[in-house]
Design a protein around this motif. Structure first.
Motif, PDB file in Angstrom:
ATOM      1  N   ASN A   1       0.845  -1.190   0.000  1.00 62.00           N
ATOM      2  CA  ASN A   1       0.000   0.000   0.000  1.00 62.00           C
ATOM      3  C   ASN A   1       0.880   1.240   0.000  1.00 62.00           C
ATOM      4  OD1 ASN A   1      -1.985   1.915   0.294  1.00 62.00           O
ATOM      5  ND2 ASN A   1      -2.286   1.530   2.484  1.00 62.00           N
TER       6      ASN A   1
ATOM      7  N   SER B   1      -1.943   6.974   0.942  1.00 60.49           N
ATOM      8  CA  SER B   1      -2.120   7.517   2.295  1.00 60.49           C
ATOM      9  C   SER B   1      -3.338   6.915   2.972  1.00 60.49           C
ATOM     10  CB  SER B   1      -2.268   9.037   2.220  1.00 60.49           C
ATOM     11  OG  SER B   1      -3.341   9.395   1.360  1.00 60.49           O
ATOM     12  N   TYR B   2      -4.013   5.976   2.284  1.00 55.40           N
ATOM     13  CA  TYR B   2      -5.188   5.332   2.851  1.00 55.40           C
ATOM     14  C   TYR B   2      -4.788   4.091   3.642  1.00 55.40           C
ATOM     15  CZ  TYR B   2      -7.370   8.193  -0.777  1.00 55.40           C
ATOM     16  OH  TYR B   2      -7.749   9.234  -1.570  1.00 55.40           O
ATOM     17  N   SER B   3      -5.548   3.783   4.682  1.00 60.03           N
ATOM     18  CA  SER B   3      -5.201   2.637   5.533  1.00 60.03           C
ATOM     19  C   SER B   3      -5.701   1.314   4.966  1.00 60.03           C
ATOM     20  CB  SER B   3      -5.799   2.833   6.934  1.00 60.03           C
ATOM     21  OG  SER B   3      -7.214   2.791   6.883  1.00 60.03           O
TER      22      SER B   3
ATOM     23  N   SER C   1      -8.016  -0.465   5.975  1.00 63.75           N
ATOM     24  CA  SER C   1      -8.073  -1.328   7.157  1.00 63.75           C
ATOM     25  C   SER C   1      -9.110  -2.434   7.030  1.00 63.75           C
ATOM     26  CB  SER C   1      -8.366  -0.483   8.397  1.00 63.75           C
ATOM     27  OG  SER C   1      -9.549   0.278   8.208  1.00 63.75           O
TER      28      SER C   1
ATOM     29  N   ASP D   1       2.408  -1.392   4.543  1.00 61.29           N
ATOM     30  CA  ASP D   1       1.907  -0.013   4.424  1.00 61.29           C
ATOM     31  C   ASP D   1       3.095   0.930   4.347  1.00 61.29           C
ATOM     32  OD1 ASP D   1      -1.005  -0.171   4.502  1.00 61.29           O
ATOM     33  OD2 ASP D   1      -0.756  -0.958   6.533  1.00 61.29           O
TER      34      ASP D   1
ATOM     35  N   GLY E   1       2.750   4.172   3.442  1.00 69.29           N
ATOM     36  CA  GLY E   1       2.333   5.548   3.678  1.00 69.29           C
ATOM     37  C   GLY E   1       2.580   6.374   2.437  1.00 69.29           C
TER      38      GLY E   1
END
Length: 562
Positions: A533, A536-538, A540, A558, A560
């Protein structure tokens, strides 16, 4: 450092230090008797005896009669002072460690390198030279890692002088003194010739400072306009003539087809054709290169083709070309490579090739040994050109296929046209591909196009996708039912953030639901799923769903916002 000021003459500080030393000595005696600091064993250190023995003398315990208040208060004060003193001592140790480490860092590194055997140092030196990104660009010869390495110390110099590969890369832009030096130290050079070659350079004297051409292992010709191509090829021929390049393993000729104002007048009659000059083309094509295995041509074609009977790797690039393109010339070049195993093609231009006359069409496979194909498509490239290129390649025997589509973000129809040209519905063009990589960073794509891609790769085992966060892609059950991912062992999905204002691509939910692939990725022998990833999205929700389904078979990274 903040020492606690106990008194003016330091007596309290000294008493605090004495208390610490007495405690340390008592701890040492206790350990010698067999007591332990950890919970192992029956005998444990009694820290009350270490730091406040006066309160528990003669076996006195906390359950006995109440302690004397004044005596207890004094003991607590001594322990608190000792704690503050120890804290200051720890700070002083940390500060000293940092100072000593800073002062001795270079010495430690030097000592570490000095302890390495010569064969390991040799590998490090050669890697350092090969990884130099600014190697011999233009006339900048100030960055010379081999010279720097040999100047560190006597041992480095002695070792460097024994490693010819440290001195293999030479540019004809180097001063004569440096060329003489490199000539003495490496008998089989990698020769670079580029647009920065001085106008005053005399090719007739080249062999005075460079080894003869039959000793060259690589030759790289790099230019920024056709005038320099013609000038250098003509000058090179005056020296080389018909002498075979018996040691040459790699040849690259690259022309960026731009004009450098520092070298050409605005009124200059530039030669900017991708075809080698008529007077020199037969000369270049007559070069004998029996050991040549790697060839790179950028905006350059030769007719007749170069001698490439032993080439196994060919990189061909066409970018920003504005003249008529003859497909027949490329066809004949590929025909001259019967042992070709890896083909890398980059095309970024707006016009397709001229069609081949029916009398010149060759229906036999042009690439009988090809197993690896890398195809890079630049924006505005017509789908017809892609079809023309792939028509020259035997794709049915490919094992590895790497595809990069560099379109425009909102031009989805172009992406669909490219996919239709690359993956025809009627032919099983990529039926044997086992390793597939797709870079569609700048393409939103469409469900139908991705469906077409994956169903055209029925035997893919390892799939790697680089997608924008707003990609229109689905990996649902219908794909599996139609034969996609039957042998899937590894799936890597890298999501890249693109400034579009659209929401994230939630992997594992919604349009990117992977439930139908989980069984294949979870079976024995599978490497599972890796998600990278870079947004800037998680993501989740998708991450949680996949962790429940895949467990250890999921690797989620992630990054970032890089």
């Amino acid at each position: 450092m903040s020492w606690r000021k106990l008194d003016d003459d330091g007596k309290d500080l000294c008493r605090s230090l004495d208390h610490i030393l007495d405690g340390v000595q008592a701890l040492k005696d206790s350990i010698r008797r067999g007591d332990r600091l950890d919970d192992r064993g029956e005998m444990k250190v009694d820290f009350k005896d270490i730091w406040c023995p006066e309160l528990f003398a003669n076996g006195r315990s906390l359950t006995d009669a109440p302690l004397d208040v004044q005596e207890t208060r004094a003991s607590l004060r001594r322990m608190k002072d000792a704690k503050n003193t120890l804290s200051s001592l720890l700070e002083s140790i940390d500060e000293t460690i940092k100072n000593v480490a800073s002062v001795t860092a270079i010495d430690f590194r030097a000592a570490g390198l000095a302890s390495l055997p010569d064969d390991v140092l040799a590998i490090i030196f050669e890697m350092c030279v090969d990884m130099n990104p600014s190697k011999y660009s233009g006339n900048d010869y100030t960055v010379r890692y081999s010279t720097r390495i040999s100047s560190v110390c006597q041992r480095f110099r002695q070792l460097a002088l024994q490693l010819p590969d440290l001195w293999k890369s030479v540019s004809l832009s180097f001063p004569d003194a440096m060329l003489f030096l490199y000539k003495e130290r490496c008998p089989s050079p990698v020769v670079y010739m580029n647009h920065r070659l001085p106008r005053s350079f005399e090719f007739s004297k080249m062999l005075d400072v460079v080894h003869p051409s039959h000793q060259w292992r690589e030759l790289h010709l790099r230019f920024w306009d056709g005038d320099h191509v013609q000038q250098c090829l003509e000058g090179l021929y005056t020296v080389v003539g018909q002498t075979p390049f018996t040691a040459l393993e790699y040849l690259s000729i690259c022309d960026n087809l731009t004009i450098d104002g520092d070298f050409l007048d605005e009124d200059s009659d530039q030669w900017t054709s991708i075809y080698l000059p008529g007077g020199q083309s037969p000369t270049i094509s007559s070069w004998q290169m029996p050991k040549l295995t790697r060839l790179k041509l950028r905006n350059i074609l030769s007719h007749p083709p170069l001698h490439c009977e032993n080439v196994t790797w060919f990189c061909f690039e066409l970018c920003n070309v504005e003249e008529s393109l003859r497909l027949e010339v490329l066809q004949k070049q590929l025909q001259s490579m019967p042992k070709l195993q890896t083909l890398s093609v980059t095309i970024s231009l707006a016009c397709p090739f001229d069609s081949i006359e029916s009398s010149h069409i060759n229906h036999s496979p042009l690439t009988p040994s090809l197993t690896n194909l890398e195809l890079k498509i630049g924006e505005d490239t017509p789908d017809l050109m892609i079809s023309q290129i792939l028509a020259l390649v035997n794709t049915k025997q490919l094992i590895r296929f790497k595809l990069s589509l560099e379109g425009r973000l909102w031009k989805d129809t172009q992406f669909d046209e490219w996919v239709n040209a690359i993956f025809p519905r009627t032919a099983k063009a990529f039926a044997n591909v086992k390793h597939f990589t797709l870079d569609a960073t700048h393409n939103r794509g469409s469900y139908n196009s991705y469906d077409r891609i994956f169903t055209s790769l029925p035997n893919a085992q390892e799939v790697s996708l680089i997608l924008p966060h707003h990609a229109e892609i689905g990996l649902g059950g219908n794909l599996v039912k139609r034969g996609a991912f039957r042998h899937l062992r590894s799936l890597i999905i890298e999501v890249v953030h693109i400034d579009t204002g659209s929401g994230p691509l939630e992997i594992g939910v919604g349009r990117m639901a992977l439930n139908t692939l989980i069984k294949r990725l979870h079976r024995e022998g599978s490497e599972g799923l890796e998600v990278r990833n870079r947004t800037s999205y998680s993501m989740s929700e998708g991450k949680a769903n996949l962790q429940k389904l895949l467990g250890e078979k999921l690797r989620w990274i992630d990054y970032g916002s890089d």
